[in-house]
Scaffold this motif. Structure first.
Motif, short mmCIF file in Angstrom:
data_model
loop_
_atom_site.label_atom_id
_atom_site.label_comp_id
_atom_site.label_asym_id
_atom_site.label_seq_id
_atom_site.Cartn_x
_atom_site.Cartn_y
_atom_site.Cartn_z
N GLN A 89 -0.03 -4.97 11.43
CA GLN A 89 -0.88 -3.97 10.76
C GLN A 89 -0.36 -2.55 10.98
N ASP A 101 0.85 -0.16 7.88
CA ASP A 101 0.33 1.20 7.71
C ASP A 101 1.48 2.21 7.63
N GLU A 139 3.25 1.89 4.26
CA GLU A 139 2.47 2.49 3.19
C GLU A 139 2.59 4.01 3.19
N GLN A 149 -0.06 -6.84 2.94
CA GLN A 149 -1.38 -6.60 3.53
C GLN A 149 -2.32 -7.76 3.26
#
Length: 206
Positions: A86, A90, A93, A106
């Motif tokens: 995760q 992040d 992104e 995701q």
């Protein structure tokens, strides 16, 4: 002039010598993805640290951790891998906003959380995961990973509720056709074809 000609001949004879450090590092990471996901993740994290504006190394590090989170390890280790994945998603992104490849990743990680503990994460993540796939489909309806993973996600949901998966077989067939048309573009993602074919054979035999 003779020295330059000799150098050019060497480079032509051995294309690997002409590769940049980045290309060599990415090639090594791709090889590790087939051998040891933990090593691959660590390797891509190092590449990511050096390539701060490039989303791909971070993406592949996250993909390696995600692919390590399907229950093949202990609960504690799986939890660590999912948390790490995760963090990297992040970061990816931030480097590449509204990227359908990252959206698929995701959604995959969300599925890992649901597999990890359905009682806790099933209701919490099911609707958001569907929404992620719908967003990715709106952005990239011809991306084979988007189409394939969405179809498999919907099939999984149908199976869970005891419903027929047949309505999604056409989408899975389309995904396989898109994979067959896809051409490799540098280090852009190109995985998923084998899994799509396997799912089609298993769930859509009729």
């Amino acid at each position: 002039m003779k020295t330059l000609t000799t150098l050019l001949l060497i480079l032509i004879a051995n294309p690997a010598m002409a590769q940049s450090k980045y290309e060599k590092a990415m090639m090594k990471g791709m090889e590790l993805m087939q051998q040891d996901l933990t090593q691959a993740a660590a390797h891509f994290e190092r590449v990511s640290a050096a390539e701060k504006d490039n989303w791909l190394p971070t993406y592949y590090a996250a993909l390696a951790y995600t692919n390590s989170s399907w229950g093949q390890h202990s609960k504690e280790q799986t939890l660590n891998y999912m948390k790490k994945a995760q963090e990297l998603i992040d970061e990816a992104e931030m480097r590449s906003e509204n990227n359908p490849e990252i959206l698929v990743l995701q959604a995959m990680l969300n599925t890992c959380w649901i597999t990890y503990d359905g009682a806790v994460y099933g209701m919490k993540l099911s609707a958001p995961t569907t929404a992620i796939y719908e967003k990715a489909l709106a952005m990239a309806p011809e991306n084979p990973r988007v189409v394939s993973n969405h179809a498999q996600w919907m099939m999984g949901s149908a199976k869970y509720f005891g419903k027929d998966v047949t309505p999604y077989c056409g989408k899975l067939q389309k995904a396989v056709e898109l994979f067959q048309k896809e051409t490799q573009n540098g280090f852009e993602p190109s995985w998923g074809k084998e899994r799509a074919i396997q799912a089609l054979e298993q769930d859509c035999k009729g």
